[in-house]
Design a protein around this motif. Sequence first.
Motif, mmCIF file in Angstrom:
data_model
loop_
_atom_site.group_PDB
_atom_site.id
_atom_site.type_symbol
_atom_site.label_atom_id
_atom_site.label_comp_id
_atom_site.label_asym_id
_atom_site.label_seq_id
_atom_site.Cartn_x
_atom_site.Cartn_y
_atom_site.Cartn_z
ATOM 1 N N SER A 97 -4.012 -13.570 14.506
ATOM 2 C CA SER A 97 -5.397 -13.691 15.025
ATOM 3 C C SER A 97 -5.761 -14.074 16.158
ATOM 4 O O SER A 97 -4.538 -14.183 16.939
ATOM 5 N N ARG A 109 -3.834 -10.664 10.679
ATOM 6 C CA ARG A 109 -2.981 -9.618 10.364
ATOM 7 C C ARG A 109 -1.995 -9.441 10.481
ATOM 8 O O ARG A 109 -1.092 -10.695 11.320
ATOM 9 N N GLU A 127 -1.321 -5.569 18.660
ATOM 10 C CA GLU A 127 -1.956 -5.904 17.890
ATOM 11 C C GLU A 127 -3.363 -7.020 18.167
ATOM 12 O O GLU A 127 -4.517 -7.564 17.942
ATOM 13 N N GLN A 131 -7.180 -7.154 18.198
ATOM 14 C CA GLN A 131 -7.729 -7.653 17.358
ATOM 15 C C GLN A 131 -9.116 -8.259 18.449
ATOM 16 O O GLN A 131 -10.216 -7.806 18.340
ATOM 17 N N ARG A 134 -11.580 -5.109 18.876
ATOM 18 C CA ARG A 134 -12.023 -4.823 18.064
ATOM 19 C C ARG A 134 -13.861 -6.156 17.795
ATOM 20 O O ARG A 134 -14.703 -5.416 17.045
ATOM 21 N N ILE A 141 -12.800 -8.096 11.870
ATOM 22 C CA ILE A 141 -11.156 -7.891 10.914
ATOM 23 C C ILE A 141 -11.099 -8.212 10.148
ATOM 24 O O ILE A 141 -11.294 -9.359 9.358
#
Length: 239
Positions: A97, A109, A127, A131, A134, A141
């Motif tokens: 995260s 995630r 990842e 994130q 995004r 998320i």
Amino acid sequence: GGKVEFILNDQPRAVRLTRAHLEEDAGKSLHEDFAGQTGIDLNRAGTPLLEIVSEPDMRSSAEAVAYAKALHALVVWLGVCDGNMQEGRFRCDANVSVRRPGAGLGTRREIKNLNSFRFLQQAIDFEVQWQIDRLEDGLAIEQATVLFDPASGQTRAMRSKEDAHDYRYFPDPDLPPLVIAPQWVERVRAEMPELPGAMAARFERADGLPAYDAAMMTQSLGFARYYEALRDASGSAKP
């Protein structure tokens, strides 16, 4: 409770442990070479599986890899397993995260079934950036379980991730409570081998080894025993 201690960039680090529990392996999904379909491998179904869960104490992929390597070395040292990652005997799940400075922990995630330290680092790095991108685009998320594709170096969502209460756990009436006698715990504790950190400290103190050499001598239990056998045979131990 408890913690795993390790060194990263010459600095001591520690990751707290939430719990360790036993499960039965349920097999695994195979996603490659199936023309977009998924195969199921049940060869390991029913095999005892020890899951060790950590607190969210890691702040980078490098720290996560260093922790995983320390844990890997420990279970191999203790004879829990041989640590063969290619054969699935040691696997990692990474919960990732991101958060804005000063904010609370973000939505996580979970990247499942990483079977090499290199893939662990690559998956976390991708990842994290995914994130961040995004959130900077103003998107949310969603909590999910994701897979890492080594060929593309990317993660992809597999399913939405439930919270613990969504699994609807309930007691099995056919399984009676398991009571571990304190005497058994103490007997097992007494039979446990000396851990690598304590052994390295003993080599420094009793044999006069530099810290680096003591750490090298305790990279594996077999190597440490070989060093002790040579030391004792040569009579070179220092008072």
